[in-house]
Design a protein around this motif. Structure first.
Motif, short mmCIF file in Angstrom:
data_model
loop_
_atom_site.label_atom_id
_atom_site.label_comp_id
_atom_site.label_asym_id
_atom_site.label_seq_id
_atom_site.Cartn_x
_atom_site.Cartn_y
_atom_site.Cartn_z
N GLU A 105 -11.53 -13.74 -2.03
CA GLU A 105 -10.48 -14.73 -1.74
C GLU A 105 -11.07 -16.13 -1.70
N ASN A 106 -12.22 -16.26 -1.07
CA ASN A 106 -12.85 -17.59 -0.97
C ASN A 106 -13.34 -18.08 -2.33
N VAL A 107 -13.83 -17.17 -3.17
CA VAL A 107 -14.24 -17.56 -4.54
C VAL A 107 -13.00 -18.07 -5.29
N ALA A 108 -11.90 -17.33 -5.13
CA ALA A 108 -10.67 -17.71 -5.84
C ALA A 108 -10.17 -19.07 -5.38
N LEU A 109 -10.19 -19.32 -4.07
CA LEU A 109 -9.71 -20.61 -3.56
C LEU A 109 -10.60 -21.76 -4.06
N ALA A 110 -11.90 -21.53 -4.13
CA ALA A 110 -12.82 -22.57 -4.60
C ALA A 110 -12.59 -22.83 -6.10
N LEU A 111 -12.44 -21.75 -6.89
CA LEU A 111 -12.17 -21.91 -8.33
C LEU A 111 -10.87 -22.67 -8.54
N LEU A 112 -9.86 -22.31 -7.74
CA LEU A 112 -8.54 -22.95 -7.88
C LEU A 112 -8.64 -24.44 -7.58
N GLU A 113 -9.37 -24.77 -6.52
CA GLU A 113 -9.52 -26.19 -6.15
C GLU A 113 -10.20 -26.96 -7.27
N ASP A 114 -11.30 -26.39 -7.81
CA ASP A 114 -11.98 -27.06 -8.93
C ASP A 114 -11.03 -27.21 -10.12
N HIS A 115 -10.25 -26.18 -10.38
CA HIS A 115 -9.34 -26.21 -11.54
C HIS A 115 -8.26 -27.29 -11.35
N ILE A 116 -7.68 -27.33 -10.15
CA ILE A 116 -6.62 -28.32 -9.89
C ILE A 116 -7.19 -29.74 -9.93
N ASP A 117 -8.36 -29.91 -9.31
CA ASP A 117 -8.96 -31.25 -9.25
C ASP A 117 -9.39 -31.76 -10.63
N HIS A 118 -9.68 -30.87 -11.55
CA HIS A 118 -10.18 -31.31 -12.86
C HIS A 118 -9.17 -31.02 -13.98
N ALA A 129 -2.73 -26.65 1.92
CA ALA A 129 -1.49 -25.88 2.12
C ALA A 129 -1.61 -24.51 1.44
N ILE A 130 -2.22 -24.49 0.24
CA ILE A 130 -2.41 -23.22 -0.49
C ILE A 130 -3.34 -22.31 0.32
N ARG A 131 -4.38 -22.87 0.90
CA ARG A 131 -5.31 -22.07 1.72
C ARG A 131 -4.57 -21.43 2.90
N ARG A 132 -3.74 -22.24 3.60
CA ARG A 132 -2.99 -21.69 4.74
C ARG A 132 -2.06 -20.56 4.28
N MET A 133 -1.46 -20.79 3.11
CA MET A 133 -0.50 -19.81 2.58
C MET A 133 -1.20 -18.50 2.24
N VAL A 134 -2.35 -18.61 1.58
CA VAL A 134 -3.09 -17.41 1.17
C VAL A 134 -3.58 -16.65 2.40
N LYS A 135 -3.93 -17.40 3.45
CA LYS A 135 -4.51 -16.76 4.65
C LYS A 135 -3.46 -16.36 5.68
N SER A 136 -2.18 -16.71 5.45
CA SER A 136 -1.19 -16.35 6.50
C SER A 136 -0.50 -15.04 6.16
#
Lengths: 110, 110, 110, 110
Positions: D67-80, B103-110
């Protein structure tokens, strides 16, 4: 012509000129009617306690639809109003170019 | 509960749980009603041949309003649905974290 | 002049014309040097295992800095290259307007 | 651990914990090195007076890469980091959830 809107930012010199979007007016009206319906749909989803993620998906969809309407309106505006003013030259050209850049800035930042 | 939406992406295990946005439901409904009205306003501006730049300004405003609704819904969802699932652990936690990131990805990309 | 870039999308007819950003070239070079340094700084933060949120804050800052460089470059381009082409009229004007809109679309969607 | 950054916003309680991105550190370092190189490339294009549109295309590409680096960092941060804190519960969970939302807000708005 848009004499009905006293708050219009349009300079008087342009008031009798047809706007770039005029040729596609019916399409724009249909697109905005659909977007209005999507907004009402999101209202109903919230009212029915639907799942947050499903609602977020719809919100992203409406944002994208609005973005595409804005890009189409901007293209029509640049191709017609701005191009006409630049061809005429002088202050009007300056004003239209500045106005268009401000609109692009708002679009990029919204 | 959202049994009314057969297309819901919500896993059955969550269906009886109140969504994060529940506490602010009235506010969300009022915000979406306003956004719907703004969309109708843009439709009227086009219908009345108003100036392109004025219409673009309104479109950017509605996009920003939707962005803020999305951020608030996301916060409520993360603070409640995702946090509850993570506390329970197991597969449900994994599912909610993945869903939230999409959902965050869609939000960032919309 | 940019004869050094065989991949340039610029039509030959424009090659001997100074680009809009020419007047502010030193500023653009300084801004890009700073952005390059910020990117290096993020690399160092990751290398030193710094906190994810602090890294994300820096990534957002670099994205905003790039957005502002892009908006300034676009404004210079529209005010000079596009305006000159529109004044000349004909196919060149058409090409420049289409090119500018494509760049705006990429900017809005990136 | 990130004891080297006195300005870190990370609460002391977390300092000895490995960050979510740790497992993919090499990839992140390579991606940031590439982005740094792209920024240097844009600097060179400006220095060589290359065509505005070609430069704008590169700026949009670097923004998307960030943007893609940020989304990947965010996912790692949320998951851990966030998931671990939520499992522990209490004030730390609250702090991590608020921090994550602020980072998401900056990301959406940049």
């Amino acid at each position: 012509m848009s004499a009905t809107n006293p708050e219009s930012t349009e300079s008087p010199a342009c008031e009798n000129h047809t706007h770039g979007y005029g040729e596609n007016k019916a399409k724009y009206l249909a697109r905005m009617r659909r977007i209005e319906g999507q907004a009402r749909g999101i209202h109903r989803m919230i009212d029915e306690d639907q799942y947050c993620i499903d609602i977020l998906t719809q919100v992203s969809a409406v944002r994208s639809a609005l973005e595409n309407v804005a890009l189409a309106l901007l293209e029509d505006h640049i191709d017609h109003c701005v191009a006409d003013a630049v061809e005429e030259g002088g202050e009007m050209a300056e004003e239209k170019l500045t106005e268009a850049m401000d609109a692009i800035r708002r679009m990029v930042k919204s």
